[in-house]
Design a protein around this motif. Structure first.
Motif: not given
Ligand code: AMP
Ligand code: MG
Length: 338
Positions: A190-214
């Motif tokens: 995740v390079l920029r957070p928005g309405k679709v959250t990291p948790d929701e992305l994790f549900e689909v992808l099984g892995q996700v990171e949030v860029d430290e610049a967030v």
């Protein structure tokens, strides 16, 4: 240039499509914020976006599509996981970064070898993309650095006379820009957070990171994964400060400031907390509501001509991450513990 005010009725949507085909700039409603659109395959048209906004040349644009089949032409490689993401979140406020094809002009990708793509859900945005018959490159339709526009009036405030037209589709539902997810990193990021959250992305992808610049500030010499993240952003003219702590601590701090030069952005129901003018920006536990009102409130504070804006610091839970990310940039990371 006279900027046409268009409605979202069918004949006006056709006019918007014609203008875009001719290489003109048209501001369009989307579910996130208003976008300043140009034909994404026309480098000269896209260059005008940078001029109208005063946008730094190295900040790439998002390409908006109306049909999944358009992805194929725009990219060099479509990872299988894109279908899962599209099933879950498209049309909607998720942008994916993929390897670009040669069709993408350098103006769109700002020299990167990747392209950011989104399929918006807003019915007017989709109708305009179809009427134009081409994918549309569109950043937010504001002067670079200012809060993003969530109404046609916000767009005209910044860009009247600089663009061919604005289509008025009413206020934007989400109120903050899309989630930007890179699929070009080893683990989707995740390079920029928005309405679709990291948790929701994790549900689909099984892995996700949030860029430290967030949530962090990039060092001056750091290379941003998403170039937009290195700029001062979303900022009204007044100085913004985030106050982190209790309502009582907030009130004590703000009441020590000159009331006539100050505005407080408070949670709903806290309007009587302080002596200066207040703008409620959503209930304390409701990040979606906060996102919807945030940019309008920051613009309102500027219209009042105040010098300082103090904001109750929201939680970073769920979509709160997007609200906090925008506020940290608006405040240039000035967070005061109260
Ligand atoms: P805005 O247009 O104002 O919504 O800005 C678009 C955002 O998407 C900016 O933060 C850009 O840096 C980001 N973006 C666009 N294209 C890319 C890309 N190819 N790689 C990474 N980030 C991108
Ligand atoms: Mg923007």
């Amino acid at each position: 240039m006279k900027t046409l005010r268009l409605t979202n009725a069918a004949p006006d949507i056709r006019t918007a499509g014609e203008l875009l085909k001719q290489g003109e700039l048209v501001a369009i409603p989307t579910e996130t914020v208003y976008g300043l659109a140009a034909d994404a395959l026309n480098g000269a048209a896209v260059e005008n976006i940078f001029r109208a906004k005063g946008r730094p040349q190295d900040n790439p644009l998002i390409v908006h599509i109306a049909d999944l089949s358009q992805v194929e032409d725009l990219t060099a490689f479509v990872p299988p996981v894109l279908q899962d993401l599209a099933d879950a979140f498209w049309p909607g406020p998720l942008t994916v970064v993929l390897e670009k094809s040669d069709l993408i002009p350098d103006e769109v990708s700002a020299g990167l070898d990747t392209v950011a793509i989104r399929m918006p859900s807003h019915k007017d945005a989709r109708a305009i993309i179809r009427a134009a018959g081409t994918p549309l490159a569109a950043p937010s339709a504001n002067t670079s650095g200012m809060p993003s526009p969530t109404t046609a009036e916000h767009v005209l405030h910044d860009l009247d006379g600089k663009i061919a037209a604005v289509v008025d589709g009413g206020p934007c539902e989400v109120g903050v820009e899309s989630t930007v997810l890179s699929l070009c990193t080893r683990v989707p990021r995740v390079l920029r957070p928005g309405k679709v959250t990291p948790d929701e992305l994790f549900e689909v992808l099984g892995q996700v990171e949030v860029d430290e610049a967030v949530l962090g500030r990039l060092a001056d010499d750091a290379v941003a994964a998403s170039p937009g993240m290195k700029y001062k952003h979303y900022s009204p003219k007044a100085e913004v400060y985030l106050l982190n702590g209790s309502a009582k601590g907030f009130a004590e701090y703000v009441n020590a400031r000159p009331a006539e030069e100050t505005v407080a952005l408070v949670f709903d129901g806290e309007e009587d907390l302080v002596r200066c003018r207040t703008l409620p920006f959503g209930a304390e536990g409701d990040p979606a509501g906060q996102a919807e009102h945030l940019f309008d409130d920051l613009r309102q504070a500027d219209d009042w001509g105040v010098k300082e804006i103090y904001v109750r610091c929201p939680s970073d839970e769920g979509m709160g991450l997007a609200v906090l990310n925008r506020l940290l940039r608006a405040a240039e990371y000035r967070v005061i513990e109260v």
